[in-house]
Scaffold this motif. Structure first.
Motif, PDB file in Angstrom:
ATOM      1  N   UNK A 160       0.844  -1.191   0.000  1.00  0.00           N
ATOM      2  CA  UNK A 160       0.000   0.000   0.000  1.00  0.00           C
ATOM      3  C   UNK A 160       0.887   1.252   0.000  1.00  0.00           C
ATOM      4  N   UNK A 161       0.844   2.071  -1.071  1.00  0.00           N
ATOM      5  CA  UNK A 161       1.767   3.207  -1.166  1.00  0.00           C
ATOM      6  C   UNK A 161       1.464   4.308  -0.150  1.00  0.00           C
ATOM      7  N   UNK A 162       0.262   4.288   0.435  1.00  0.00           N
ATOM      8  CA  UNK A 162      -0.095   5.335   1.406  1.00  0.00           C
ATOM      9  C   UNK A 162       0.464   5.035   2.794  1.00  0.00           C
ATOM     10  N   UNK A 163       0.973   3.844   2.984  1.00  0.00           N
ATOM     11  CA  UNK A 163       1.499   3.479   4.283  1.00  0.00           C
ATOM     12  C   UNK A 163       2.989   3.797   4.363  1.00  0.00           C
ATOM     13  N   UNK A 164       3.457   4.173   5.532  1.00  0.00           N
ATOM     14  CA  UNK A 164       4.899   4.433   5.661  1.00  0.00           C
ATOM     15  C   UNK A 164       5.692   3.143   5.469  1.00  0.00           C
ATOM     16  N   UNK A 165       6.798   3.276   4.763  1.00  0.00           N
ATOM     17  CA  UNK A 165       7.644   2.103   4.541  1.00  0.00           C
ATOM     18  C   UNK A 165       8.551   1.883   5.749  1.00  0.00           C
ATOM     19  N   UNK A 166       8.953   0.647   5.921  1.00  0.00           N
ATOM     20  CA  UNK A 166       9.843   0.320   7.039  1.00  0.00           C
ATOM     21  C   UNK A 166      10.909  -0.634   6.534  1.00  0.00           C
ATOM     22  N   UNK A 167      11.993  -0.689   7.264  1.00  0.00           N
ATOM     23  CA  UNK A 167      13.110  -1.523   6.868  1.00  0.00           C
ATOM     24  C   UNK A 167      12.914  -2.952   7.393  1.00  0.00           C
ATOM     25  N   UNK A 168      13.253  -3.908   6.547  1.00  0.00           N
ATOM     26  CA  UNK A 168      13.180  -5.326   6.940  1.00  0.00           C
ATOM     27  C   UNK A 168      14.483  -6.001   6.582  1.00  0.00           C
ATOM     28  N   UNK A 169      14.766  -7.059   7.296  1.00  0.00           N
ATOM     29  CA  UNK A 169      15.947  -7.843   7.008  1.00  0.00           C
ATOM     30  C   UNK A 169      15.734  -8.736   5.801  1.00  0.00           C
ATOM     31  N   UNK A 170      16.663  -9.674   5.559  1.00  0.00           N
ATOM     32  CA  UNK A 170      16.543 -10.564   4.403  1.00  0.00           C
ATOM     33  C   UNK A 170      15.320 -11.467   4.513  1.00  0.00           C
ATOM     34  N   UNK A 171      15.002 -12.087   3.415  1.00  0.00           N
ATOM     35  CA  UNK A 171      13.837 -12.961   3.322  1.00  0.00           C
ATOM     36  C   UNK A 171      13.833 -14.020   4.430  1.00  0.00           C
ATOM     37  N   UNK A 172      12.650 -14.248   4.996  1.00  0.00           N
ATOM     38  CA  UNK A 172      12.438 -15.342   5.943  1.00  0.00           C
ATOM     39  C   UNK A 172      11.284 -16.202   5.449  1.00  0.00           C
ATOM     40  N   UNK A 173      11.439 -17.503   5.610  1.00  0.00           N
ATOM     41  CA  UNK A 173      10.375 -18.422   5.204  1.00  0.00           C
ATOM     42  C   UNK A 173       9.221 -18.352   6.192  1.00  0.00           C
ATOM     43  N   UNK A 174       8.026 -18.756   5.748  1.00  0.00           N
ATOM     44  CA  UNK A 174       6.855 -18.743   6.621  1.00  0.00           C
ATOM     45  C   UNK A 174       7.090 -19.635   7.840  1.00  0.00           C
ATOM     46  N   UNK A 175       7.649 -20.832   7.626  1.00  0.00           N
ATOM     47  CA  UNK A 175       7.799 -21.782   8.736  1.00  0.00           C
ATOM     48  C   UNK A 175       8.769 -21.302   9.796  1.00  0.00           C
ATOM     49  N   UNK A 176       9.666 -20.371   9.449  1.00  0.00           N
ATOM     50  CA  UNK A 176      10.660 -19.916  10.434  1.00  0.00           C
ATOM     51  C   UNK A 176      10.026 -19.133  11.574  1.00  0.00           C
ATOM     52  N   UNK A 177       8.784 -18.678  11.397  1.00  0.00           N
ATOM     53  CA  UNK A 177       8.111 -17.908  12.438  1.00  0.00           C
ATOM     54  C   UNK A 177       7.343 -18.789  13.426  1.00  0.00           C
ATOM     55  N   UNK A 178       7.207 -20.083  13.110  1.00  0.00           N
ATOM     56  CA  UNK A 178       6.335 -20.940  13.905  1.00  0.00           C
ATOM     57  C   UNK A 178       7.046 -22.229  14.295  1.00  0.00           C
ATOM     58  N   UNK A 179       6.675 -22.807  15.437  1.00  0.00           N
ATOM     59  CA  UNK A 179       7.321 -24.056  15.852  1.00  0.00           C
ATOM     60  C   UNK A 179       6.923 -25.217  14.944  1.00  0.00           C
ATOM     61  N   UNK A 180       7.806 -26.197  14.834  1.00  0.00           N
ATOM     62  CA  UNK A 180       7.487 -27.440  14.131  1.00  0.00           C
ATOM     63  C   UNK A 180       6.744 -28.347  15.103  1.00  0.00           C
ATOM     64  N   UNK A 181       5.502 -28.649  14.793  1.00  0.00           N
ATOM     65  CA  UNK A 181       4.660 -29.443  15.680  1.00  0.00           C
ATOM     66  C   UNK A 181       4.485 -30.838  15.101  1.00  0.00           C
ATOM     67  N   UNK A 182       4.738 -31.880  15.887  1.00  0.00           N
ATOM     68  CA  UNK A 182       4.668 -33.253  15.360  1.00  0.00           C
ATOM     69  C   UNK A 182       3.232 -33.687  15.122  1.00  0.00           C
ATOM     70  N   UNK A 183       3.030 -34.717  14.318  1.00  0.00           N
ATOM     71  CA  UNK A 183       1.685 -35.275  14.125  1.00  0.00           C
ATOM     72  C   UNK A 183       1.210 -35.941  15.418  1.00  0.00           C
ATOM     73  N   UNK A 184      -0.044 -36.381  15.467  1.00  0.00           N
ATOM     74  CA  UNK A 184      -0.550 -37.017  16.689  1.00  0.00           C
ATOM     75  C   UNK A 184       0.319 -38.189  17.135  1.00  0.00           C
TER      76      UNK A 184
END
Length: 809
Positions: free
Chosen positions: A370-394
């Motif tokens: 969205x161009x109306x929003x202020x931009x912010x600095x981010x680090x290098x690419x991170x995968x989606x899974x890196x933000x969440x724990x790996x949870x085993x199956x039942x």
């Protein structure tokens, strides 16, 4: 369901969706057979959930071309990174979206909840009102209140109907998406919030306590359609009536923190025990005003949600439209499944090692930040899974863990290493139900662990680099289903000359472990594990492969049951089996010996489970001057609670004759239903003979013997079930005989509409089968259909334990 390329899959027996509430009423008014029960939801281990306390969760909302696009005779989008996900929504724009049973089964196999959708979009105002009033009667007149100040009457009819629909179809609740204004204003929005509360109670009653009702941030308390992008006063009543809220995705970067602050300001007496993790902050992978622009930039939005987690319990994330990796590219020249898999891995797990990520598909103008929003600095690419724990199956004591590493699509079909079907041209098949874990610990690159020095690791020199190990899905060869997991190991030559005391041509022994999949295991419980593999290339003089179970706190001692040697198949695949027992508790030693007692159901609470992994142990030799390499295929991995952990002999004493397996599942019979044009079958189990005089306690006074003559296995997985069934056909020969099951042609698998014990087959299909069998014209034509079971442990039944039926036309 994989099906022979010249055959047509049978039609669904039950509606896949409803476009109006009236359609649901009409369906419920008809007499119909209830849908076949499917794999129920089994929660992940409490220990896994406890390990993720304080962290936000991940919801995935799957919106792909209107839904219901999966085809049995084409390669379609599948989702495979379940270990990061808590809840999955199968989304479409029909009024009532029912998740396909195949998707629900795949989610439940990984311990993930599956939700349907109730949606009201432009022009749906009358149905929004009908939802509250309930079903109307053609003969009876509604009652009227004598007090004009009272609201319109509120009915829980549709709350009960939708809860029952979820229970009948086996999914776990609903996303409520009211994206049209409510003309009744505050009166209607108040009644809507009360109705949501009713529905939440009905869902938990029909589905179970895990049932969920999620409100999408859309209509506000005035009845206006006004997305808030956060939790605030205008949508608070809807949030409190439901289990959680899914916010819109065009929020500025300050909103996650504001949302969390606002939640904490709500008096605890009114909060209904809601925590920050019950707020799903929307992130649109297609962009459309979402911070970061969507696509490979989605991580930028998630980083702002994660910032709130650093200041206490985290907010959760709702990822919308993750099939962007497929849908945005599928019509471009050069597109194929392999290219998509590269994109998909890049989004979910990132690049392997130092390789650059796969180039993301071009983001169109509507996907820009969205161009109306202020931009912010981010680090290098991170995968989606890196933000969440790996949870085993039942836990395998509740649901056997079995995978043949299928992503739910392929080009061929294999049974015990033999190819029985090949798709024509550039075609293929898709069947989400046949999906298993693709290995939640091997992407983007497997981890390598030296085995314990002095145990099996040899002498590891200081600073010695571990071998490089890579993973890939292999579609050209498999043990079961359509694919296998390729593991490649490379030991490069030493870059420096040998030391004065070292012989560069001396054979060195090394042993490494490669974790394949996470597990949760019950303390003091005996499990059986098996692995089927094939070595495809090897430069070492010596290679040995084994299974290893590793607890987060240490190793489990492998307990042999006398059957742990490799068994070689005609197609070059080898199977090895182990039996192991977990320590009695996390406070005891991390290794254990065999438990020589009868099988018993787990007694420890679920949050006392061990978190563990099942690993491939590779022992090899190499010379420093040349290095070595190894490539192998993993075709099957299975872990289940041992049905009978007693160390019974494997052969009859003094004869050498092998004893039959203690419990053997069977297909009892097959019949053809002419009216429904389908095969149907029944299954059961058989048991090995018992010796009342040679068992435990022999020699005592029989009347005073405290040991029972037999001990029944207990628990939900005491007796093997079935994962699916293969269907074969053969035509009768002119001599009026049949050649036998080994000569029959594979025609497909069970699985349409969750129907695991049936297979649709009409006269056209029979004619095609006769043609495939090169049956001669003239006389009565007879086809024999064979049904072959594959157990939930990954074992293919011997033909002697299968059944057949003859069908004449």
């Amino acid at each position: 369901m994989p099906i022979h390329p010249q055959l047509t899959a049978s039609a669904f027996k039950h509606p896949q969706y409803f476009t109006t509430l009236q359609e649901l009423d009409a369906y419920n008014a008809q007499a119909h057979h209830p849908p076949a029960p499917i794999l129920p939801y089994i929660a992940r281990s409490g220990a896994a959930v406890k390990s993720a306390e304080g962290r936000g969760k991940l919801l995935v909302s799957h919106d792909y071309k209107g839904g219901y696009t999966e085809l049995p005779n084409a390669r379609c989008y599948t989702f495979n990174f379940w270990s990061s996900v808590d809840t999955f929504i199968y989304f479409s724009h029909h009024r009532i979206t029912i998740p396909p049973s195949s998707w629900t089964i795949a989610a439940h196999r990984q311990g993930v909840k599956m939700l349907g959708v109730l949606i009201f979009e432009g022009g749906a105002e009358s149905d929004c009102l009908r939802l509250l009033l309930g079903r109307t009667s053609a003969t009876a007149k509604p009652t009227r209140s004598s007090n004009p100040e009272l609201s319109i009457p509120l009915s829980n009819y549709y709350a009960k109907a939708l809860a029952k629909l979820a229970a009948d179809r086996g999914f776990d609740g609903w996303l409520l998406n009211f994206e049209c204004p409510l003309a009744g204003g505050v009166e209607q929005t108040h009644l809507t919030s009360v109705w949501i509360d009713m529905m939440r109670a009905e869902v938990k009653s029909a589905v179970g306590d895990h049932g969920q009702v999620i409100w999408y941030d859309s209509v506000v308390i005035t009845g206006q359609l006004a997305w808030q992008d956060r939790l605030n006063y205008w949508n608070l009543p809807f949030y409190l009536s439901s289990d959680s809220i899914f916010t819109n995705y065009t929020w500025p970067i300050t909103y996650p923190a504001l949302t969390k602050k606002y939640l904490s300001s709500i008096p605890s007496s009114l909060r209904r025990n809601k925590s920050p993790s019950s707020i799903w902050v929307g992130v649109d992978v297609w962009g459309r005003g979402s911070h970061g622009g969507g696509g490979y930039g989605s991580y930028k939005a998630i980083e702002h949600v994660a910032e709130a987690e650093e200041k206490g319990e985290g907010l959760s994330v709702a990822l919308f439209g993750q099939a962007w990796t497929w849908e945005s590219e599928q019509d471009k020249e050069g597109w194929n499944w392999e290219r998509w898999w590269s994109y998909e891995k890049g989004l979910w797990v990132g690049p392997a090692g130092s390789e650059p990520p796969a180039p993301p598909p071009q983001i169109t103008t509507q996907q820009q930040d969205n161009p109306r929003r202020p931009r912010c600095e981010h680090g290098p690419f991170r995968s989606i899974s890196s933000f969440f724990p790996t949870l085993p199956p039942p836990n395998p004591s509740l649901l056997p863990f079995f995978t043949s590493f299928s992503p739910g699509t392929g080009v061929s079909w294999f049974v015990n290493g033999q190819k029985v079907m090949q798709s024509e041209g550039e075609g293929g098949w898709t069947d989400i139900e046949k999906q298993g874990s693709v290995g939640d610990l091997v992407w983007p690159q497997p981890k390598v662990i030296w085995a314990e020095e002095g145990e099996a690791g040899g002498y590891i020199e200081e600073g010695e680099e571990k071998p490089a190990v890579r993973s890939a899905l292999e579609m050209g060869d498999a043990w079961l289903g359509g694919s296998s997991l390729r593991i490649s190991l490379d030991v490069p030559p030493r870059p420096h000359p040998p030391s004065p005391t070292e012989n560069e041509d001396e054979e060195l022994f090394r042993c490494v472990r490669v974790p394949i999949n996470s597990l949760a295991l019950t303390p003091g419980t005996t499990y059986d594990a098996s692995m089927t593999y094939k070595i495809t290339s090897n430069e070492s003089e010596y290679v040995d492969l084994a299974l290893c179970i590793q607890l987060d706190e240490g190793d489990v001692e492998v307990v042999s049951d006398g059957n742990d040697e490799d068994q070689v198949s005609a197609s070059g695949w080898m199977t090895t089996r182990i039996r192991f027992t977990t320590p009695s508790s996390s406070s005891t030693a991390t290794t254990a010996t065999a438990v020589v007692e009868a099988a018993a159901p787990p007694t420890a609470p679920a949050d006392a489970d061990f978190l563990a992994s099942i690993s491939l142990q590779i022992s090899y030799t190499y010379t420093p001057s040349t290095g070595t390499s190894l490539s192998l295929l993993l075709g099957l991995l299975s872990v289940s609670q041992s049905i009978q952990p007693l160390p019974l002999p494997l052969s009859v004493p003094g004869t050498g004759r092998a004893l039959p397996r203690r419990v053997v599942p069977r297909v009892l019979f097959v019949e053809f239903e002419e009216r429904g044009k389908e095969l149907r079958w029944e299954t059961g189990v058989t048991f090995a003979p018992l010796d009342l005089h040679g068992g435990i306690g022999a020699g005592r006074d029989p009347e005073e013997n405290p040991i029972p003559a037999w001990v029944l296995a207990s628990g939900k997985t005491a007796y093997p079930g079935f994962a699916y069934f293969n269907i074969y056909a053969e035509a009768q020969l002119p001599s009026l005989r049949f050649e036998g099951a080994e000569s029959a042609i594979f025609i497909g698998t069970s699985g349409v509409d969750g129907e695991r014990d049936s297979f649709g087959i009409g006269e056209r299909e029979i004619e095609t089968i006769l043609r495939l069998n090169k049956s001669e014209d003239g006389g009565q034509k007879v086809v024999r259909f064979w049904v072959q079971g594959i157990t939930d442990r990954g074992e293919v039944l011997d033909w002697a334990d299968c059944a057949s039926v003859d069908v004449a036309i």
